[in-house]
Design a protein around this motif. Sequence first.
Motif, PDB file in Angstrom:
ATOM      1  N   VAL A  21       0.826  -1.206   0.000  1.00 50.49           N
ATOM      2  CA  VAL A  21       0.000   0.000   0.000  1.00 50.49           C
ATOM      3  C   VAL A  21       0.859   1.254   0.000  1.00 50.49           C
ATOM      4  O   VAL A  21       0.622   2.175  -0.791  1.00 50.49           O
ATOM      5  N   SER A  22       1.858   1.328   0.866  1.00 51.81           N
ATOM      6  CA  SER A  22       2.689   2.540   0.948  1.00 51.81           C
ATOM      7  C   SER A  22       3.405   2.811  -0.365  1.00 51.81           C
ATOM      8  O   SER A  22       3.510   3.964  -0.795  1.00 51.81           O
ATOM      9  N   GLU A  23       3.884   1.770  -1.006  1.00 50.81           N
ATOM     10  CA  GLU A  23       4.577   1.943  -2.288  1.00 50.81           C
ATOM     11  C   GLU A  23       3.627   2.465  -3.362  1.00 50.81           C
ATOM     12  O   GLU A  23       3.970   3.388  -4.105  1.00 50.81           O
ATOM     13  N   VAL A  24       2.442   1.889  -3.426  1.00 47.14           N
ATOM     14  CA  VAL A  24       1.456   2.337  -4.418  1.00 47.14           C
ATOM     15  C   VAL A  24       1.047   3.781  -4.138  1.00 47.14           C
ATOM     16  O   VAL A  24       0.988   4.610  -5.051  1.00 47.14           O
ATOM     17  N   GLN A  25       0.786   4.079  -2.870  1.00 54.20           N
ATOM     18  CA  GLN A  25       0.386   5.444  -2.533  1.00 54.20           C
ATOM     19  C   GLN A  25       1.507   6.435  -2.820  1.00 54.20           C
ATOM     20  O   GLN A  25       1.252   7.541  -3.288  1.00 54.20           O
ATOM     21  N   ALA A  26       2.759   6.045  -2.571  1.00 55.77           N
ATOM     22  CA  ALA A  26       3.887   6.926  -2.867  1.00 55.77           C
ATOM     23  C   ALA A  26       4.002   7.173  -4.365  1.00 55.77           C
ATOM     24  O   ALA A  26       4.227   8.314  -4.802  1.00 55.77           O
ATOM     25  N   LEU A  27       3.851   6.132  -5.166  1.00 56.19           N
ATOM     26  CA  LEU A  27       3.891   6.308  -6.621  1.00 56.19           C
ATOM     27  C   LEU A  27       2.743   7.204  -7.087  1.00 56.19           C
ATOM     28  O   LEU A  27       2.943   8.086  -7.939  1.00 56.19           O
ATOM     29  N   ARG A  28       1.559   6.980  -6.531  1.00 59.34           N
ATOM     30  CA  ARG A  28       0.411   7.819  -6.909  1.00 59.34           C
ATOM     31  C   ARG A  28       0.663   9.269  -6.522  1.00 59.34           C
ATOM     32  O   ARG A  28       0.401  10.176  -7.305  1.00 59.34           O
ATOM     33  N   TYR A  29       1.174   9.478  -5.332  1.00 56.92           N
ATOM     34  CA  TYR A  29       1.389  10.843  -4.866  1.00 56.92           C
ATOM     35  C   TYR A  29       2.510  11.516  -5.663  1.00 56.92           C
ATOM     36  O   TYR A  29       2.344  12.639  -6.132  1.00 56.92           O
ATOM     37  N   ALA A  30       3.644  10.829  -5.821  1.00 59.34           N
ATOM     38  CA  ALA A  30       4.755  11.405  -6.581  1.00 59.34           C
ATOM     39  C   ALA A  30       4.370  11.606  -8.045  1.00 59.34           C
ATOM     40  O   ALA A  30       4.813  12.561  -8.683  1.00 59.34           O
ATOM     41  N   GLY A  31       3.524  10.735  -8.557  1.00 55.48           N
ATOM     42  CA  GLY A  31       3.074  10.857  -9.950  1.00 55.48           C
ATOM     43  C   GLY A  31       2.049  11.944 -10.162  1.00 55.48           C
ATOM     44  O   GLY A  31       1.716  12.292 -11.293  1.00 55.48           O
ATOM     45  N   SER A  32       1.531  12.522  -9.077  1.00 53.24           N
ATOM     46  CA  SER A  32       0.529  13.585  -9.214  1.00 53.24           C
ATOM     47  C   SER A  32       1.170  14.945  -9.446  1.00 53.24           C
ATOM     48  O   SER A  32       0.471  15.916  -9.676  1.00 53.24           O
TER      49      SER A  32
END
Length: 173
Positions: A56-67
Amino acid sequence: MTATSHGDVVREVRTGPADDRGQSFVTDRWDTLDRLHRLVQATVERRLREETGFGVSEVQALRYAGSGFAADAGPESMRLGEVADGLGLSQSATSRLMARLRRQGLVISSAVDHDRRGVQMLLTPEGHAALRRIAPRYEQVVRDAVRDLGSQDVDPLLWHFLTGENDARTVNR
């Protein structure tokens, strides 16, 4: 500490805890919501790891950094502190998380020009590809975990918040 079953937590969200130890209503509801969150979080974490290899943390980090995109300028880097704040993690936990993503080739980092202590992050093309691949799976896993709570037993206001449905009882099963 005794284990709490899924049904116990769902009942508490609807009715409040069974025993009254003099705690306030707000505290009781917060504790119940926190337990419900941990149940959903554990389910999502397990299924994501099984299905995508990401947590979850990895996916959320990618989503956040990708925003971090400017409409006219393309991708923008984000400071590590912004990512930490967005994820609700400490600076050190975010730093370790980003180091894992960097080792996988999904993000790059560099010192901030005007502040050598600052670090800025940017998704690599591989990071964007991973995000495009796992984002739909993340969405479905979260949706399934919320659906599996059992909509008829959960507080209607909580269902409205989680699902965005006008009528909390219309959640598709």
